[in-house]
Design a protein around this motif. Structure first.
Motif, PDB file in Angstrom:
ATOM      1  N   VAL A   1      23.274   5.845 -71.050  1.00 43.83           N
ATOM      2  CA  VAL A   1      21.932   6.423 -70.961  1.00 43.83           C
ATOM      3  C   VAL A   1      21.972   7.910 -71.310  1.00 43.83           C
ATOM      4  O   VAL A   1      21.127   8.415 -72.069  1.00 43.83           O
ATOM      5  CB  VAL A   1      21.358   6.218 -69.542  1.00 43.83           C
ATOM      6  CG1 VAL A   1      20.053   6.990 -69.379  1.00 43.83           C
ATOM      7  CG2 VAL A   1      21.125   4.734 -69.275  1.00 43.83           C
ATOM      8  N   ARG A   2      22.955   8.623 -70.787  1.00 45.74           N
ATOM      9  CA  ARG A   2      23.069  10.055 -71.085  1.00 45.74           C
ATOM     10  C   ARG A   2      23.358  10.295 -72.563  1.00 45.74           C
ATOM     11  O   ARG A   2      22.840  11.252 -73.158  1.00 45.74           O
ATOM     12  CB  ARG A   2      24.172  10.672 -70.219  1.00 45.74           C
ATOM     13  CG  ARG A   2      23.878  10.651 -68.727  1.00 45.74           C
ATOM     14  CD  ARG A   2      24.821  11.577 -67.957  1.00 45.74           C
ATOM     15  NE  ARG A   2      26.224  11.232 -68.135  1.00 45.74           N
ATOM     16  CZ  ARG A   2      26.862  10.340 -67.365  1.00 45.74           C
ATOM     17  NH1 ARG A   2      26.212   9.681 -66.424  1.00 45.74           N
ATOM     18  NH2 ARG A   2      28.151  10.100 -67.554  1.00 45.74           N
ATOM     19  N   LEU A   3      24.188   9.448 -73.147  1.00 43.93           N
ATOM     20  CA  LEU A   3      24.526   9.631 -74.556  1.00 43.93           C
ATOM     21  C   LEU A   3      23.307   9.369 -75.443  1.00 43.93           C
ATOM     22  O   LEU A   3      23.055  10.100 -76.405  1.00 43.93           O
ATOM     23  CB  LEU A   3      25.676   8.692 -74.935  1.00 43.93           C
ATOM     24  CG  LEU A   3      26.365   8.967 -76.268  1.00 43.93           C
ATOM     25  CD1 LEU A   3      26.969  10.367 -76.289  1.00 43.93           C
ATOM     26  CD2 LEU A   3      27.455   7.932 -76.534  1.00 43.93           C
ATOM     27  N   THR A   4      22.542   8.335 -75.132  1.00 44.77           N
ATOM     28  CA  THR A   4      21.323   8.059 -75.889  1.00 44.77           C
ATOM     29  C   THR A   4      20.353   9.232 -75.780  1.00 44.77           C
ATOM     30  O   THR A   4      19.759   9.663 -76.774  1.00 44.77           O
ATOM     31  CB  THR A   4      20.645   6.776 -75.374  1.00 44.77           C
ATOM     32  OG1 THR A   4      21.522   5.664 -75.579  1.00 44.77           O
ATOM     33  CG2 THR A   4      19.341   6.517 -76.123  1.00 44.77           C
ATOM     34  N   ALA A   5      20.210   9.765 -74.575  1.00 38.41           N
ATOM     35  CA  ALA A   5      19.317  10.905 -74.388  1.00 38.41           C
ATOM     36  C   ALA A   5      19.781  12.118 -75.194  1.00 38.41           C
ATOM     37  O   ALA A   5      18.962  12.845 -75.777  1.00 38.41           O
ATOM     38  CB  ALA A   5      19.228  11.257 -72.897  1.00 38.41           C
ATOM     39  N   ALA A   6      21.086  12.328 -75.256  1.00 40.65           N
ATOM     40  CA  ALA A   6      21.624  13.465 -76.008  1.00 40.65           C
ATOM     41  C   ALA A   6      21.347  13.326 -77.490  1.00 40.65           C
ATOM     42  O   ALA A   6      20.968  14.303 -78.167  1.00 40.65           O
ATOM     43  CB  ALA A   6      23.134  13.596 -75.748  1.00 40.65           C
ATOM     44  N   PHE A   7      21.500  12.119 -78.043  1.00 36.87           N
ATOM     45  CA  PHE A   7      21.230  11.914 -79.467  1.00 36.87           C
ATOM     46  C   PHE A   7      19.738  11.967 -79.746  1.00 36.87           C
ATOM     47  O   PHE A   7      19.322  12.481 -80.810  1.00 36.87           O
ATOM     48  CB  PHE A   7      21.855  10.597 -79.935  1.00 36.87           C
ATOM     49  CG  PHE A   7      23.277  10.735 -80.404  1.00 36.87           C
ATOM     50  CD1 PHE A   7      23.567  10.923 -81.738  1.00 36.87           C
ATOM     51  CD2 PHE A   7      24.316  10.692 -79.503  1.00 36.87           C
ATOM     52  CE1 PHE A   7      24.880  11.066 -82.174  1.00 36.87           C
ATOM     53  CE2 PHE A   7      25.630  10.837 -79.912  1.00 36.87           C
ATOM     54  CZ  PHE A   7      25.910  11.022 -81.259  1.00 36.87           C
ATOM     55  N   ASP A   8      18.917  11.449 -78.840  1.00 33.08           N
ATOM     56  CA  ASP A   8      17.465  11.544 -79.040  1.00 33.08           C
ATOM     57  C   ASP A   8      17.032  13.005 -79.040  1.00 33.08           C
ATOM     58  O   ASP A   8      16.164  13.419 -79.821  1.00 33.08           O
ATOM     59  CB  ASP A   8      16.740  10.783 -77.929  1.00 33.08           C
ATOM     60  CG  ASP A   8      16.839   9.275 -78.098  1.00 33.08           C
ATOM     61  OD1 ASP A   8      17.208   8.821 -79.190  1.00 33.08           O
ATOM     62  OD2 ASP A   8      16.536   8.555 -77.122  1.00 33.08           O
ATOM     63  N   GLU A   9      17.640  13.810 -78.183  1.00 28.96           N
ATOM     64  CA  GLU A   9      17.334  15.240 -78.142  1.00 28.96           C
ATOM     65  C   GLU A   9      17.780  15.917 -79.431  1.00 28.96           C
ATOM     66  O   GLU A   9      17.083  16.810 -79.953  1.00 28.96           O
ATOM     67  CB  GLU A   9      18.037  15.878 -76.942  1.00 28.96           C
ATOM     68  CG  GLU A   9      17.893  17.391 -76.854  1.00 28.96           C
ATOM     69  CD  GLU A   9      16.468  17.839 -76.565  1.00 28.96           C
ATOM     70  OE1 GLU A   9      16.163  19.015 -76.836  1.00 28.96           O
ATOM     71  OE2 GLU A   9      15.671  17.010 -76.077  1.00 28.96           O
ATOM     72  N   LEU A  10      18.902  15.485 -79.976  1.00 21.44           N
ATOM     73  CA  LEU A  10      19.411  16.032 -81.232  1.00 21.44           C
ATOM     74  C   LEU A  10      18.421  15.804 -82.362  1.00 21.44           C
ATOM     75  O   LEU A  10      18.274  16.643 -83.261  1.00 21.44           O
ATOM     76  CB  LEU A  10      20.756  15.382 -81.560  1.00 21.44           C
ATOM     77  CG  LEU A  10      21.566  15.936 -82.704  1.00 21.44           C
ATOM     78  CD1 LEU A  10      22.110  17.320 -82.355  1.00 21.44           C
ATOM     79  CD2 LEU A  10      22.730  14.991 -83.022  1.00 21.44           C
ATOM     80  N   ALA A  11      17.740  14.664 -82.335  1.00 20.88           N
ATOM     81  CA  ALA A  11      16.846  14.298 -83.427  1.00 20.88           C
ATOM     82  C   ALA A  11      15.398  14.705 -83.176  1.00 20.88           C
ATOM     83  O   ALA A  11      14.540  14.501 -84.044  1.00 20.88           O
ATOM     84  CB  ALA A  11      16.903  12.782 -83.635  1.00 20.88           C
ATOM     85  N   SER A  12      15.108  15.271 -82.017  1.00 24.90           N
ATOM     86  CA  SER A  12      13.706  15.613 -81.701  1.00 24.90           C
ATOM     87  C   SER A  12      13.271  16.925 -82.356  1.00 24.90           C
ATOM     88  O   SER A  12      14.087  17.743 -82.752  1.00 24.90           O
ATOM     89  CB  SER A  12      13.538  15.726 -80.184  1.00 24.90           C
ATOM     90  OG  SER A  12      14.330  16.772 -79.664  1.00 24.90           O
TER      91      SER A  12
ATOM     92  N   MET B   1      26.679  19.242 -78.817  1.00 27.64           N
ATOM     93  CA  MET B   1      26.939  17.853 -78.425  1.00 27.64           C
ATOM     94  C   MET B   1      28.276  17.696 -77.720  1.00 27.64           C
ATOM     95  O   MET B   1      28.552  16.656 -77.120  1.00 27.64           O
ATOM     96  CB  MET B   1      26.920  16.957 -79.665  1.00 27.64           C
ATOM     97  CG  MET B   1      25.556  16.777 -80.294  1.00 27.64           C
ATOM     98  SD  MET B   1      24.461  15.789 -79.251  1.00 27.64           S
ATOM     99  CE  MET B   1      25.252  14.185 -79.377  1.00 27.64           C
ATOM    100  N   ALA B   2      29.140  18.693 -77.797  1.00 27.64           N
ATOM    101  CA  ALA B   2      30.497  18.552 -77.271  1.00 27.64           C
ATOM    102  C   ALA B   2      30.501  18.148 -75.799  1.00 27.64           C
ATOM    103  O   ALA B   2      31.297  17.306 -75.378  1.00 27.64           O
ATOM    104  CB  ALA B   2      31.286  19.846 -77.476  1.00 27.64           C
ATOM    105  N   ASP B   3      29.596  18.718 -75.019  1.00 27.73           N
ATOM    106  CA  ASP B   3      29.580  18.401 -73.590  1.00 27.73           C
ATOM    107  C   ASP B   3      29.189  16.955 -73.352  1.00 27.73           C
ATOM    108  O   ASP B   3      29.744  16.288 -72.474  1.00 27.73           O
ATOM    109  CB  ASP B   3      28.617  19.338 -72.858  1.00 27.73           C
ATOM    110  CG  ASP B   3      28.684  19.158 -71.352  1.00 27.73           C
ATOM    111  OD1 ASP B   3      29.778  19.380 -70.786  1.00 27.73           O
ATOM    112  OD2 ASP B   3      27.673  18.771 -70.749  1.00 27.73           O
ATOM    113  N   ALA B   4      28.249  16.437 -74.147  1.00 28.82           N
ATOM    114  CA  ALA B   4      27.825  15.046 -73.996  1.00 28.82           C
ATOM    115  C   ALA B   4      28.936  14.079 -74.370  1.00 28.82           C
ATOM    116  O   ALA B   4      28.943  12.928 -73.942  1.00 28.82           O
ATOM    117  CB  ALA B   4      26.592  14.782 -74.860  1.00 28.82           C
ATOM    118  N   MET B   5      29.906  14.530 -75.174  1.00 32.14           N
ATOM    119  CA  MET B   5      30.989  13.674 -75.635  1.00 32.14           C
ATOM    120  C   MET B   5      32.169  13.651 -74.667  1.00 32.14           C
ATOM    121  O   MET B   5      33.149  12.950 -74.901  1.00 32.14           O
ATOM    122  CB  MET B   5      31.507  14.173 -76.996  1.00 32.14           C
ATOM    123  CG  MET B   5      30.461  14.221 -78.080  1.00 32.14           C
ATOM    124  SD  MET B   5      29.819  12.609 -78.491  1.00 32.14           S
ATOM    125  CE  MET B   5      28.617  13.047 -79.752  1.00 32.14           C
TER     126      MET B   5
END
Length: 315
Positions: A304-315, A248-252
């Motif tokens: 939008v990118r952050l939401t996508a990153a968290f959705d990917e984390l939970a998928s 997640m570091a890159d998304a942050m």
């Protein structure tokens, strides 16, 4: 049950920049959180007398709004221990650093056991910062403070002409490149960060922009719009994959402030992000589920990118 780690936020800035004024406002408007405040002397807290209550026998002052204060004395670790060990410890500790101190040094205690980094906030007087960074006697302290900042609050803007405000922002850009700059009216949750575990999801809200990026043509803002543009973002989910958290570091990278609680197969990780720097530690005793709240620069694409990153984390 083990007590959660307490984030430590340090407020620094050269003499006269407005640190105590900001601290007073945070105590009056703690945004529902229980703050612990460490100052060099109780007398430096200028809040109204009726807000102060009697000090306990531990040397901690209890405030009617739920916050607590402690005198710095000669041992910062002892003061931190006092606040951590009171019956109802604070959710966050704010340290007011001396005007000639390096706030990054105090912030290092946020990596100690029982604590977490909460960011370095440096105040800079717009009417004098240009002179201070070149002053033969104080420039080294002022430049060191700016270099270690996660967030800069530009103060005394009402004393400046539009041209002087622009020059001050250019000086801050030069000595703290890439560090977000806001004005003295920045809300509590921008200064101290959000509290996602206690808040319902909030819809994003835009503010007028003032963020200055190197190489971008600048327009002198009107006085009533001297406020950083930011977007409030939130997310909730169930469990997440443990192996994906480190990625997640890159998304942050462009996140100003974020706090998340991630449910990882029966245990929880608490994630703090301050100006793109992420720290993660395990916590216990929390309700099931994952949640996050962040304050972002005013950029719809980032949310939008952050939401996508968290959705990917939970998928």
């Amino acid at each position: 049950m083990a007590r959660p780690d307490i984030p430590i936020t340090v407020i620094g800035g050269y003499l006269g920049a407005g640190k105590t004024t900001l601290l007073n406002r945070l105590l009056r408007e703690p945004d529902g959180r229980r703050l612990g405040v460490i100052v060099n002397d109780f007398g430096s807290i200028g809040i109204d007398a009726e807000l102060l209550a009697a000090a306990s026998d531990t040397g901690v002052i209890n405030l009617p709004n739920g916050c607590v204060c402690c005198s710095l004395g000669n041992d910062l670790m002892a003061s931190l221990g006092l606040l951590r060990n009171v019956e109802f410890p604070p959710e966050q500790i704010v340290i007011e650093a001396s005007g000639i101190a390096d706030p990054s040094a105090a912030a290092a205690w946020g990596t100690s056991v029982g604590f977490a980094p909460g960011g370095v906030i440096v105040l800079a007087s717009a009417d004098s910062i240009g002179r201070q960074v070149n002053d033969r006697y104080v420039s080294s302290e002022v430049r060191r403070q700016l270099a270690g900042a996660d967030l800069i609050i530009s103060t005394k803007l009402d004393l400046c002409t539009p041209e002087q405000r622009l020059r001050a922002l250019e000086v801050l850009d030069e000595h703290a490149p890439g560090v977000p700059i806001v004005d003295g009216s920045a809300p509590t949750d921008l200064v101290l960060g959000p509290r996602p575990q206690l808040r319902p999801p909030l819809r994003p809200q835009l503010r007028p922009p003032l963020m200055l990026e190197p190489g971008v043509e600048r327009a002198v803002p009107a006085p009533e719009h001297v406020q950083a543009g930011y977007l409030r973002w939130s997310w909730s989910g169930t469990t997440v994959a443990a192996g994906r958290v480190a990625g997640m570091a890159d998304a942050m990278r462009d996140v100003l402030r974020l706090k998340a609680v991630l449910d990882v197969d029966g245990y929880h990780l608490e994630v703090h992000v301050v100006a793109g720097r992420m720290t993660v530690h395990e916590v216990t005793g929390l309700r099931p589920g994952s949640r996050a709240e962040a304050i972002l620069l005013c950029d719809d694409g980032l949310s939008v990118r952050l939401t996508a990153a968290f959705d990917e984390l939970a998928s």
